[in-house]
Design an enzyme around this catalytic site. Sequence first.
Site, mmCIF file in Angstrom:
data_model
loop_
_atom_site.group_PDB
_atom_site.id
_atom_site.type_symbol
_atom_site.label_atom_id
_atom_site.label_comp_id
_atom_site.label_asym_id
_atom_site.label_seq_id
_atom_site.Cartn_x
_atom_site.Cartn_y
_atom_site.Cartn_z
ATOM 1 C CG HIS A 98 20.117 -20.297 -30.372
ATOM 2 N ND1 HIS A 98 18.807 -20.030 -30.063
ATOM 3 C CD2 HIS A 98 20.503 -21.255 -29.487
ATOM 4 C CE1 HIS A 98 18.437 -20.793 -29.050
ATOM 5 N NE2 HIS A 98 19.444 -21.547 -28.686
ATOM 6 C CG ASN B 177 17.002 -19.778 -33.550
ATOM 7 O OD1 ASN B 177 17.917 -20.427 -33.041
ATOM 8 N ND2 ASN B 177 16.581 -18.633 -33.035
#
Length: 255
Positions: A138, A136
């Site tokens: 991160h 995602n």
Amino acid sequence: MKILVCPDADTAAGRAADLVAARLRHDPATTLGLATGGTMEAVYAALIARHAAGDCSFAAAQSFNLDEYVGLAPDHPCSYWRYMREHLFGRVDFAPDRTHLPRGDAPDAGAEADRYEAAIRAAGDIGLQLLGIGANGHIGFNEPTSSLASLTRVKTLARSTRAANARFFDRAEDVPRLAITMGIATILRADEVVLLAVGAGKADAVARMIEGPVSAFCPASALQMHRHATVIVDEAAAARLALRDYYADIHPNGI
Ligand code: GLP
């Protein structure tokens, strides 16, 4: 950003290890910022091999890891403390009191995050920061919508992150919901940043990090603002880069 597209995952991990070893040779007392996760296992294996061959020493260096799960003590089998002991610290010549991670079992996680941030600053910040990337986008455990100005603090993990990391735990429900993580601004203060991503599962995040807008929605895109960031990918993780051929022309085979 320097983008190194390597033919395969092993070569990519070896390039990341090359950069760490080069930093240690150039500045033996450097402060390394270290990461965990499946991707880093091959980097640490390569560094252990280089250390055994006499190519690099950690004896004068110190390290700060990116993050730790809230609630897990250093001896918990799934703690990042344990991961680091197994994959690196126990197998090279780091001085035991010179390797640092946040204490997941601190009674006040917020206070522990503040203490950790202060310790990084007191050490003069990170010399070389090693990073992986979540699917995602991160970095550390800075999940999407993390402030790009964030410092070390407690973060709630995204459902997708907990699901991705469930493979390291006996049961999916055992994955902690909270972590202490260096902030994005903490990471950006590092003198040099090296991010490694391999496999098709990272291709979308890699494209958004390198070619998307700088946005808290993709925390890794903050590296576009760093003066000395190197992103190392294998062909699978490079698959969605619009300018893949351009990067490969500049650094053929990631060299
Ligand atoms: C975790 C870590 C990150 C790491 C990410 C990717 O969430 N906190 O630092 O980059 O996982 O891990 P993997 O390499 O296992 O895909």
